[in-house]
Design a protein around this motif. Structure first.
Motif, short mmCIF file in Angstrom:
data_model
loop_
_atom_site.label_atom_id
_atom_site.label_comp_id
_atom_site.label_asym_id
_atom_site.label_seq_id
_atom_site.Cartn_x
_atom_site.Cartn_y
_atom_site.Cartn_z
N TYR A 47 18.83 20.91 38.56
CA TYR A 47 18.54 21.87 37.50
C TYR A 47 18.97 21.44 36.11
CZ TYR A 47 17.69 24.65 41.60
OH TYR A 47 17.22 25.08 42.81
N ASN A 59 9.78 17.39 36.82
CA ASN A 59 10.38 18.16 37.90
C ASN A 59 9.37 18.35 39.02
OD1 ASN A 59 9.17 21.08 37.87
ND2 ASN A 59 9.49 20.57 35.72
N TRP A 65 11.00 22.92 40.03
CA TRP A 65 12.24 23.61 39.69
C TRP A 65 12.78 23.02 38.40
CZ3 TRP A 65 11.43 21.25 44.47
CH2 TRP A 65 11.05 22.13 45.49
N GLY A 90 14.75 24.15 36.12
CA GLY A 90 16.14 24.41 35.75
C GLY A 90 16.30 24.69 34.27
N SER A 148 5.86 19.95 44.72
CA SER A 148 7.20 20.32 45.18
C SER A 148 7.55 19.71 46.54
CB SER A 148 7.33 21.84 45.25
OG SER A 148 6.40 22.35 46.18
#
Length: 93
Positions: free
Chosen positions: A11, A37, A40, A42, A67
């Motif tokens: 994150y 990313n 996520w 962050g 992801s």
């Protein structure tokens, strides 16, 4: 202008980028913060801005991959190309 980019690590930014940002003086410089990313984001961009004391910021960008840890780009290449074009336009003013 100075680019500052990093993948998201828990994150936030990668440790090497954190070291770079905290050991250099960005006073009076314009920083272009960007990050990658896997879904996520962050608080990477916020953290980068917090570490670049005295800097102005422009053209921040988040580039997202799938992801599942694969290399499928979720952010379209057209969006990335447009972002680069905007930076080039500003640099060449």
């Amino acid at each position: 202008m100075t680019d500052a980019g990093t993948p998201t690590w828990w994150y936030t930014m990668a440790p090497a980028v954190l070291t770079f940002l905290t050991t250099n003086d960005f006073t009076g410089k314009t920083v272009i913060p960007f990050m990658t990313n896997g879904g996520w984001p962050g608080h990477v961009i916020k953290d980068m801005k917090d570490k670049c004391k005295g800097a102005a910021f422009a053209h921040e960008m988040q580039i997202q991959f799938d992801s599942m840890g694969k290399d499928h780009l979720e952010t379209s290449e057209d969006v990335i190309t447009e972002w680069i074009g905007q930076i080039n336009t500003d640099i060449n003013k």
